[in-house]
Design a protein around this motif. Structure first.
Motif, PDB file in Angstrom:
ATOM      1  N   PRO A 212       0.832  -1.204   0.000  1.00  8.92           N
ATOM      2  CA  PRO A 212       0.000   0.000   0.000  1.00  8.92           C
ATOM      3  C   PRO A 212       0.866   1.253   0.000  1.00  8.92           C
ATOM      4  CG  PRO A 212       0.012  -1.015   2.167  1.00  8.92           C
ATOM      5  CD  PRO A 212       0.719  -1.972   1.259  1.00  8.92           C
ATOM      6  N   TYR A 213       0.309   2.356  -0.501  1.00  9.42           N
ATOM      7  CA  TYR A 213       0.969   3.648  -0.389  1.00  9.42           C
ATOM      8  C   TYR A 213       0.427   4.322   0.860  1.00  9.42           C
ATOM      9  CZ  TYR A 213       2.095   8.556  -1.143  1.00  9.42           C
ATOM     10  OH  TYR A 213       2.539   9.852  -0.977  1.00  9.42           O
ATOM     11  N   GLU A 214       1.305   4.587   1.818  1.00  7.54           N
ATOM     12  CA  GLU A 214       0.886   5.091   3.124  1.00  7.54           C
ATOM     13  C   GLU A 214       0.869   6.605   3.208  1.00  7.54           C
ATOM     14  OE1 GLU A 214      -0.157   3.233   5.506  1.00  7.54           O
ATOM     15  OE2 GLU A 214       0.547   1.199   5.069  1.00  7.54           O
ATOM     16  N   ASP A 231     -19.073   0.701  -3.201  1.00  4.17           N
ATOM     17  CA  ASP A 231     -18.733  -0.718  -3.070  1.00  4.17           C
ATOM     18  C   ASP A 231     -17.234  -0.962  -3.240  1.00  4.17           C
ATOM     19  OD1 ASP A 231     -21.399  -1.267  -2.699  1.00  4.17           O
ATOM     20  OD2 ASP A 231     -21.761  -1.897  -4.771  1.00  4.17           O
ATOM     21  N   ILE A 232     -16.577  -0.079  -3.994  1.00  7.59           N
ATOM     22  CA  ILE A 232     -15.147  -0.256  -4.280  1.00  7.59           C
ATOM     23  C   ILE A 232     -14.269   0.293  -3.158  1.00  7.59           C
ATOM     24  CG2 ILE A 232     -13.290   0.583  -5.822  1.00  7.59           C
ATOM     25  CD1 ILE A 232     -15.154   0.255  -8.150  1.00  7.59           C
ATOM     26  N   LEU A 233     -14.810   1.160  -2.316  1.00  7.43           N
ATOM     27  CA  LEU A 233     -13.990   1.857  -1.329  1.00  7.43           C
ATOM     28  C   LEU A 233     -13.191   0.931  -0.400  1.00  7.43           C
ATOM     29  CD1 LEU A 233     -16.233   4.913  -0.363  1.00  7.43           C
ATOM     30  CD2 LEU A 233     -14.336   4.792  -2.000  1.00  7.43           C
ATOM     31  N   PRO A 234     -13.746  -0.218   0.068  1.00  5.09           N
ATOM     32  CA  PRO A 234     -12.917  -1.100   0.904  1.00  5.09           C
ATOM     33  C   PRO A 234     -11.659  -1.589   0.186  1.00  5.09           C
ATOM     34  CG  PRO A 234     -15.228  -1.654   1.163  1.00  5.09           C
ATOM     35  CD  PRO A 234     -15.153  -0.670   0.027  1.00  5.09           C
ATOM     36  N   GLU A 235     -11.776  -1.918  -1.109  1.00  2.00           N
ATOM     37  CA  GLU A 235     -10.600  -2.341  -1.871  1.00  2.00           C
ATOM     38  C   GLU A 235      -9.645  -1.181  -2.069  1.00  2.00           C
ATOM     39  OE1 GLU A 235      -9.713  -5.434  -2.915  1.00  2.00           O
ATOM     40  OE2 GLU A 235     -11.389  -6.019  -1.626  1.00  2.00           O
ATOM     41  N   LEU A 236     -10.196   0.008  -2.302  1.00  2.00           N
ATOM     42  CA  LEU A 236      -9.357   1.192  -2.483  1.00  2.00           C
ATOM     43  C   LEU A 236      -8.511   1.461  -1.244  1.00  2.00           C
ATOM     44  CD1 LEU A 236     -10.398   4.533  -4.097  1.00  2.00           C
ATOM     45  CD2 LEU A 236      -9.398   4.566  -1.812  1.00  2.00           C
ATOM     46  N   ARG A 237      -9.131   1.325  -0.077  1.00  2.00           N
ATOM     47  CA  ARG A 237      -8.408   1.649   1.152  1.00  2.00           C
ATOM     48  C   ARG A 237      -7.349   0.609   1.515  1.00  2.00           C
ATOM     49  NH1 ARG A 237     -10.554   6.141   3.061  1.00  2.00           N
ATOM     50  NH2 ARG A 237     -12.754   6.622   2.674  1.00  2.00           N
ATOM     51  N   LYS A 238      -7.422  -0.579   0.933  1.00  2.00           N
ATOM     52  CA  LYS A 238      -6.353  -1.551   1.131  1.00  2.00           C
ATOM     53  C   LYS A 238      -5.056  -1.070   0.488  1.00  2.00           C
ATOM     54  CE  LYS A 238      -9.299  -5.683   1.332  1.00  2.00           C
ATOM     55  NZ  LYS A 238      -9.653  -6.961   0.645  1.00  2.00           N
ATOM     56  N   VAL A 239      -5.189  -0.367  -0.634  1.00  2.00           N
ATOM     57  CA  VAL A 239      -4.027   0.133  -1.373  1.00  2.00           C
ATOM     58  C   VAL A 239      -3.671   1.545  -0.937  1.00  2.00           C
ATOM     59  CG1 VAL A 239      -3.140   0.684  -3.672  1.00  2.00           C
ATOM     60  CG2 VAL A 239      -4.585  -1.326  -3.339  1.00  2.00           C
ATOM     61  N   LEU A 240      -4.691   2.348  -0.610  1.00  2.00           N
ATOM     62  CA  LEU A 240      -4.492   3.750  -0.233  1.00  2.00           C
ATOM     63  C   LEU A 240      -5.128   3.989   1.143  1.00  2.00           C
ATOM     64  CD1 LEU A 240      -5.495   5.294  -3.678  1.00  2.00           C
ATOM     65  CD2 LEU A 240      -3.181   4.771  -2.881  1.00  2.00           C
ATOM     66  N   PRO A 241      -4.513   3.480   2.199  1.00  3.77           N
ATOM     67  CA  PRO A 241      -5.144   3.522   3.527  1.00  3.77           C
ATOM     68  C   PRO A 241      -5.351   4.925   4.079  1.00  3.77           C
ATOM     69  CG  PRO A 241      -2.880   2.738   3.669  1.00  3.77           C
ATOM     70  CD  PRO A 241      -3.219   2.752   2.225  1.00  3.77           C
ATOM     71  N   GLN A 242      -4.596   5.909   3.605  1.00  4.31           N
ATOM     72  CA  GLN A 242      -4.732   7.277   4.102  1.00  4.31           C
ATOM     73  C   GLN A 242      -5.645   8.125   3.222  1.00  4.31           C
ATOM     74  OE1 GLN A 242      -3.397   8.004   7.054  1.00  4.31           O
ATOM     75  NE2 GLN A 242      -2.600   5.908   7.078  1.00  4.31           N
ATOM     76  N   ALA A 243      -6.333   7.489   2.272  1.00  5.36           N
ATOM     77  CA  ALA A 243      -7.108   8.243   1.288  1.00  5.36           C
ATOM     78  C   ALA A 243      -8.291   8.960   1.916  1.00  5.36           C
ATOM     79  CB  ALA A 243      -7.594   7.323   0.183  1.00  5.36           C
ATOM     80  N   ARG A 244      -8.438  10.222   1.548  1.00  3.64           N
ATOM     81  CA  ARG A 244      -9.646  10.987   1.840  1.00  3.64           C
ATOM     82  C   ARG A 244     -10.431  11.047   0.533  1.00  3.64           C
ATOM     83  NH1 ARG A 244     -10.101  17.458   2.242  1.00  3.64           N
ATOM     84  NH2 ARG A 244     -12.331  17.609   2.708  1.00  3.64           N
ATOM     85  N   VAL A 245     -11.683  10.635   0.563  1.00  2.00           N
ATOM     86  CA  VAL A 245     -12.507  10.568  -0.640  1.00  2.00           C
ATOM     87  C   VAL A 245     -13.472  11.752  -0.662  1.00  2.00           C
ATOM     88  CG1 VAL A 245     -14.161   9.199  -1.966  1.00  2.00           C
ATOM     89  CG2 VAL A 245     -12.339   8.049  -0.670  1.00  2.00           C
ATOM     90  N   VAL A 246     -13.422  12.527  -1.749  1.00  2.00           N
ATOM     91  CA  VAL A 246     -14.278  13.694  -1.918  1.00  2.00           C
ATOM     92  C   VAL A 246     -15.055  13.537  -3.220  1.00  2.00           C
ATOM     93  CG1 VAL A 246     -14.332  16.191  -2.300  1.00  2.00           C
ATOM     94  CG2 VAL A 246     -12.763  15.215  -0.605  1.00  2.00           C
ATOM     95  N   THR A 247     -16.355  13.772  -3.159  1.00  2.49           N
ATOM     96  CA  THR A 247     -17.223  13.641  -4.327  1.00  2.49           C
ATOM     97  C   THR A 247     -17.589  15.023  -4.858  1.00  2.49           C
ATOM     98  OG1 THR A 247     -18.156  11.612  -3.386  1.00  2.49           O
ATOM     99  CG2 THR A 247     -19.369  12.650  -5.196  1.00  2.49           C
ATOM    100  N   LEU A 248     -17.370  15.240  -6.150  1.00  5.93           N
ATOM    101  CA  LEU A 248     -17.740  16.500  -6.788  1.00  5.93           C
ATOM    102  C   LEU A 248     -19.119  16.365  -7.417  1.00  5.93           C
ATOM    103  CD1 LEU A 248     -14.449  17.722  -8.524  1.00  5.93           C
ATOM    104  CD2 LEU A 248     -15.273  18.150  -6.211  1.00  5.93           C
ATOM    105  N   LYS A 249     -20.034  17.239  -7.040  1.00  8.69           N
ATOM    106  CA  LYS A 249     -21.382  17.209  -7.576  1.00  8.69           C
ATOM    107  C   LYS A 249     -21.404  17.627  -9.046  1.00  8.69           C
ATOM    108  CE  LYS A 249     -23.548  18.304  -3.112  1.00  8.69           C
ATOM    109  NZ  LYS A 249     -24.400  19.269  -2.380  1.00  8.69           N
ATOM    110  N   ASN A 250     -22.402  17.116  -9.758  1.00  3.97           N
ATOM    111  CA  ASN A 250     -22.597  17.470 -11.175  1.00  3.97           C
ATOM    112  C   ASN A 250     -21.348  17.223 -12.001  1.00  3.97           C
ATOM    113  OD1 ASN A 250     -25.278  18.477 -10.630  1.00  3.97           O
ATOM    114  ND2 ASN A 250     -24.317  20.328  -9.811  1.00  3.97           N
ATOM    115  N   ALA A 251     -20.677  16.125 -11.710  1.00  3.66           N
ATOM    116  CA  ALA A 251     -19.456  15.761 -12.430  1.00  3.66           C
ATOM    117  C   ALA A 251     -19.468  14.276 -12.741  1.00  3.66           C
ATOM    118  CB  ALA A 251     -18.216  16.115 -11.611  1.00  3.66           C
ATOM    119  N   GLY A 252     -18.997  13.938 -13.932  1.00  2.00           N
ATOM    120  CA  GLY A 252     -18.853  12.553 -14.331  1.00  2.00           C
ATOM    121  C   GLY A 252     -17.401  12.119 -14.246  1.00  2.00           C
TER     122      GLY A 252
END
Length: 278
Positions: A212-214, A231-252
């Motif tokens: 993982p990248y710490e 659903d993917i976030l648990p797998e994401l955090r295995k690789v990027l345990p310090q990740a902060r996830v931010v969602t941008l509205k009206n964006a694809g």
């Protein structure tokens, strides 16, 4: 020194910081890595926005933009290309930002050489394998390759045989350039389409590296995109345990184009919290 098998990448470089308040400047550059079928040119407006605070370097990955065409689209190879460029430029440590495929290149680089990455921004991609999903895009590009249109209107007509979404066609058209041929002055692809298609299994696969990248990580995702679902976030955090996830509205998926100001502000706020002074 660059690896003998690495590709010498084309890049855009804003140069050293020479604007903005001194206390807001960052000693470390930001390296920007585009996604599949993109290029550094797609990021010019963002480079301009971030330049007052830091040096920004946007790369053309192999088989993209103005970089050379070369066999292989593995994340090991593409991250090695970027590392070779950093060596060439004398950049020992950097912030790194990658969108889509470029996000997987960034993750690979961070896992393989964590000492070179101070912080990372991953834009709308997760470190997982995805299903194939670009058949229509590749078919559209083949139409242009074979048709050799003389203007962008004709090129758009060819692309539209396979891609209904006009913004996607406009994005694909950024890969066209003027070329003299037996048919006269025509538009041709500047990407290594054959190599990209041959390496597509690697592109949709997992990034390189085992650990993982710490380090500090921001994951930006589009609210209207499916690439980084809950659903993917648990797998994401295995690789990027310090990740902060931010969602941008009206964006694809192309969130940096859909919401450029919000994207720029989110990136700058994150980098400001990990700034190293001059």
């Amino acid at each position: 020194m660059p690896n003998a098998s690495s590709v010498e990448l084309h890049y855009l470089d804003t140069g050293l910081v020479d604007m903005g308040p001194a206390e807001a400047r960052d000693a470390l550059p930001l390296v920007v890595i585009h996604g599949l079928l993109g290029s550094a040119d797609n990021w010019r407006s963002h480079l301009k926005a971030w330049r007052p605070y830091r040096r920004v370097i946007a790369v053309d990955l192999r088989n993209h933009g103005r970089s050379p065409h070369a066999e292989g689209m593995s994340y090991t190879a593409m991250s090695a290309d970027v590392l070779a460029l950093l060596d060439q430029l004398g950049v020992e440590e950097t912030h790194i930002l990658g969108h889509s495929m470029g996000g997987k290149v960034a993750i690979s680089l961070a896992r393989l050489a964590p000492e070179r990455v101070a912080s990372m921004v991953v834009a709308d991609i997760a470190p997982v394998a995805y299903q194939h999903g670009h058949d229509d895009v590749f078919a559209a590009l083949r139409e242009v390759e074979c048709g050799q249109p003389k203007n962008r209107r004709d090129a758009d007509t060819l692309l539209a045989r396979h891609v209904d979404h006009r913004p996607t066609r406009l994005f694909l058209a950024t890969n066209l350039q003027r070329h003299e041929s037996e048919k006269g002055n025509v538009l041709k692809l500047r990407i290594g389409l054959d190599v990209i298609m041959a390496g597509y299994d690697d592109v949709v696969g997992e990034p390189a590296g085992d650990m993982p990248y710490e380090g500090p990580t921001l994951v930006l995702r589009g609210a209207d995109s499916v690439y980084v679902s809950d659903d993917i976030l648990p797998e994401l955090r295995k690789v990027l345990p310090q990740a902060r996830v931010v969602t941008l509205k009206n964006a694809g998926h192309w969130l940096h184009a859909d919401q450029p100001e919000a994207f720029q502000k989110a990136v700058e706020a994150f980098l400001a919290s990990h700034r190293k002074g001059l």
